[in-house]
Design a protein around this motif. Structure first.
Motif, PDB file in Angstrom:
ATOM      1  N   LYS A 139       0.834  -1.200   0.000  1.00 35.01           N
ATOM      2  CA  LYS A 139       0.000   0.000   0.000  1.00 35.01           C
ATOM      3  C   LYS A 139       0.872   1.254   0.000  1.00 35.01           C
ATOM      4  O   LYS A 139       0.593   2.220  -0.720  1.00 35.01           O
TER       5      LYS A 139
ATOM      6  N   SER B  96      -8.912   5.892  -3.047  1.00 35.42           N
ATOM      7  CA  SER B  96      -8.599   5.041  -1.902  1.00 35.42           C
ATOM      8  C   SER B  96      -8.824   5.799  -0.600  1.00 35.42           C
ATOM      9  O   SER B  96      -9.209   5.228   0.407  1.00 35.42           O
TER      10      SER B  96
ATOM     11  N   LYS C 135      -1.774  -1.950  -5.703  1.00 31.97           N
ATOM     12  CA  LYS C 135      -3.067  -2.505  -5.341  1.00 31.97           C
ATOM     13  C   LYS C 135      -2.929  -4.008  -5.108  1.00 31.97           C
ATOM     14  O   LYS C 135      -2.595  -4.751  -6.027  1.00 31.97           O
TER      15      LYS C 135
END
Lengths: 524, 524
Positions: A285, B91, A290
């Motif tokens: 991360k 995200s 991903k």
């Protein structure tokens, strides 16, 4: 800034031209992100602008001198391929130098596969293929213990085939409507139904497995590949507890998805560590990569750890928390205690769990090369059904398997006898190895002995491990799986698969390994 | 500048996240090229800089309002996926909105496949599968004429199997060393040798085909896919003379490589036009898209044109001049006049020619699903050999084919009888269609009648064509291949495959088509 650059280059590895363009974007984009975080829209554009300027300047000074493009060093040629920005310059030099035509282009992903498939594992496969052991025809040949092909009850299968061949095969297969009708690539419904009953009986403890959720494939590797293709895009990643089967790396190269090995350690008896998974997830991360899921095998391959219900539940919790998938490669052979990931996910969340089951291998007929996917995720199911045309199973092969699975008495007995033989052969091999000073982990499943040969390697390094592998292959004529090919962090471990041996072969194997272990110990 | 943008967006279609990053790069890179050509290093950096600024500005104003990410419209969500630059924002919003967990991610390439596989061709396949014609059990079912499965001599095959089943199958297959030994995924050497003899006899006019250059695959689609994967990276392109078999589009979606249809026209009797190829190549070049090769089928599928030696020579010259590859999907069934691309390339340039041969289909056993690649390019060979593990053929199936091919008398007769039946059935079908006012091209090969139904469609448009397809499927219960699914530029053409019919079925097919053609003519 420096950190971002490093991570992006590792993130882009393995994955074709698109991946490389993605890598190029990943140099620019995180930089933007960093700046953007501090509100600087202008800075967010000026920094990549400067970067592009210097990249161009660099390559102009290097490759743009108007000379012959083909005189460039290979790394330069590679850089051109990976950066679309530079292809224009290259194509121009090519135009100037027609005449001697260069060889036609081959894709960078094909080149990557050819380049990657050449470690000790592949050398071993080649040797085992060229010089295979046969007790009569070639008693000095290589004994192949690096492939998890199970033929432990091929005697029982032989008897069954002798009794059933005529009726099960072409007899049925060749009625006109069957041959002429449109055969779905993902498998015949008859075989799916037989498979569903097999699952229900052997892994489901009586629960119902919907045949509509089964997709048949010509092997486990294509099954995993189709799932990875469907769950992750090029440049995405999967976490894979290691040591893991070297074949999985071929899926990585095929899909352009990165596999991040998550070490299982000797101190944990090679069990999966959620902490290590969490750490790997967070590191990915931080690299802005991903993570789309976890790939496990149960029992683990080659370490042979059978995952308990608790471990599987924790894994599912972890996957739910991170909103990622689980691909579980399963086999019922290990033990009566085997728990399938489907069972754990049953009432919790079935959409993120996808099973790959080694069907023909479980039945001691690996040469039928028929495995299957079981998934309850509608989108994934639709995708793998479409992809199945690229890895379909011939109809006669499906007919044989359907007949075999429908004979539940035969299958029940075959599984029972296989388990008994696995236990006996593992115990025999492990006991013999221990007498030579080689400890195996107390594995409770799987088709391998996962053996610690570190006391016998000449230097405690990967070099020492590969040297031991070479001695096993060339001196003892044993092809084992070295830990390094399985991304093992512990050095000097080797996998010995006993599932395609006969029981009487165990002594020969032990005698051969002893020649190496004795030689290995003496110089110390 | 506008033109560059358009071309880049079309180039990136179909190919996964990496491809989309590549597409993003392709917006920036050609712009740089344009400026660079005029010497402006500074401009070459400033323009993308400005571009990045405005892209950020646009998405900030649109998606960055701090709301729930899942409330965004689908196109916005898709844009996030296709542009890594924007994932960061996404995200972050996800982190804020844990709680109701979103469904786990599925790859954009899987989504693309699911989305693309839904035209009339796929509707027809589904209907034919769900409601298959059977003269006794289901006389009102759909007659499936959209799949080039050949079972024309399945009666001969049936006799052969009755005589040879026991010896050819498990008898051999189940000796221990055979099952246990490492089986190369690219096929057994025995089958490769039998295949090489078959090639030499039927396509090579006695020339030698090295069995080492053969890779067996579980179907023609995976064979083409492996070659395309090996020759082209994501975003590259192949030129494909159209109309072409709809199955090829699945290869396109699978590999992320673009297929550029190059129209063959009625005025040329659907022959390949080098001028059209040249035009398409130059257009791609202007879009800065790399063309890596041409895919042809011989005879062409579905139009059924058998390519002459001259056409093949011109094609090879063209490929040599452009330094690209040729993938040729071949069948010996068409005629004694068939010329293989290998023959043409023999003394000229073998490294750019790759053959896919429909082996089991040529032998009237499509359900064995075994085809092969023949290539003399070492790099490509190494790559497809590695990829073969994702599409391997089970050992018993290979044994059956080996036995069958080794019986040269049987194979010679089977090919001869198949050719006779093809001629008779094509003539019968074409004659009957003509009586209904439907002309077929004077095709000299292939398993289809390629029929002009344009006088019968209600509006001369794709809509009219699809309406006719629907009437054929629903009213006449005939599943044909509509031209639009084959990228045909001419409207109202349909492919009718007769190779899985019996001769007595021809009349039923014609009677059914007549119901539609009569109805179609009346309203005019």
């Amino acid at each position: 800034m420096k950190k971002n650059k490093t991570s992006s280059s590792s993130g882009g590895g393995g994955g074709g031209g698109g991946a490389e363009a993605a890598a190029a974007m990943r140099v620019i984009v995180p930089l933007q992100g960093v700046v953007q975080g501090r509100g600087g829209l202008v800075l967010g554009s000026v920094i990549p602008c400067a970067l592009l300027y210097f990249i161009q300047l660099y390559f102009r000074s290097r490759g743009g001198g108007g000379g012959d493009g083909r005189e460039k060093s290979p790394p330069a040629a590679e850089a051109e391929q990976s950066s679309p920005a530079l292809q224009r310059v290259h194509s121009r030099t090519l135009l100037f130098s027609r005449g001697h035509a260069p060889p036609p282009h081959v894709s960078s992903r094909a080149a990557a596969i050819a380049q990657n498939c050449n470690g000790p594992y592949y050398a071993g496969l080649e040797r085992a293929h060229d010089d295979p052991y046969d007790d009569v025809a070639n008693p000095d040949g290589v004994i192949h213990l690096a492939l998890s092909h199970n033929t432990l009850v091929s005697d029982l299968v032989g008897e069954w085939v002798a009794d059933h061949c005529a009726e099960s095969l072409f007899g049925q297969e060749l009625n006109m409507s069957d041959v002429a009708a449109y055969q779905p690539f993902d498998g015949l419904m008859e075989l799916k139904m037989a498979t569903s009953r097999f699952m229900s009986w052997h892994t489901g403890k009586g629960r119902f497995f919907d045949p509509e959720n089964i997709v048949l494939t010509s092997g486990a590797a294509p099954a995993v590949e189709m799932l990875v293709f469907s769950l992750a895009d090029t440049g995405n990643a999967f976490l894979v507890p290691s040591p893991y089967c070297p074949d999985l790396d071929e899926v990585k190269w095929r899909t352009g998805v990165e596999f991040i090995p998550v070490p299982c350690r000797r101190t944990d008896a090679f069990a999966i560590s959620i902490n290590a998974l969490d750490r790997a997830f967070n590191q990915a991360k931080n690299r802005r990569q991903k993570v789309r899921g976890i790939i496990i095998s149960n029992p683990s391959n080659p370490a042979g750890v059978l995952h308990s219900r608790e471990v599987l539940e924790t894994l599912l919790d972890f996957a739910t928390e991170k909103n990622i998938h689980i691909i579980s490669i399963e086999s019922v052979l290990a033990s009566e205690e085997f728990v399938s990931m489907t069972e754990v996910a049953e009432d919790v969340d079935k959409t993120r769990v996808h099973i790959v089951h080694a069907l023909s291998n479980d039945l001691s007929v690996p040469s039928l090369a028929t495995e299957f996917i079981y998934t309850c995720n509608e989108t994934v199911l639709a995708s793998v059904k479409k992809l199945a045309r690229f890895s379909s199973v011939s109809v006669p092969t499906q007919r044989v398997l359907t007949s075999m699975l429908s004979d539940t008495k035969f299958v029940g007995n075959a599984v029972k006898v296989t388990r008994e033989r696995i236990r006996r052969m593992r115990a025999g091999l492990a006991h013999g190895l221990r007498k030579s000073g080689i400890e195996c982990v107390g594995s409770d499943g799987g088709l391998y002995c996962w053996a610690d040969m570190s006391p016998l390697i000449r230097s405690y390094s990967e070099k020492g491990e590969i040297e031991m592998f070479d001695r096993l292959l060339s001196v003892a004529k044993i092809n084992a799986v070295p830990g390094c090919s399985c991304h093992s962090v512990e050095l000097g471990w080797f996998g010995f698969c006993f599932a395609s041996l006969r029981e009487e072969d165990i002594d020969i194997v032990l005698r051969r390994i002893r020649t190496v272990s004795d030689a290995g110990r003496s110089p110390r």
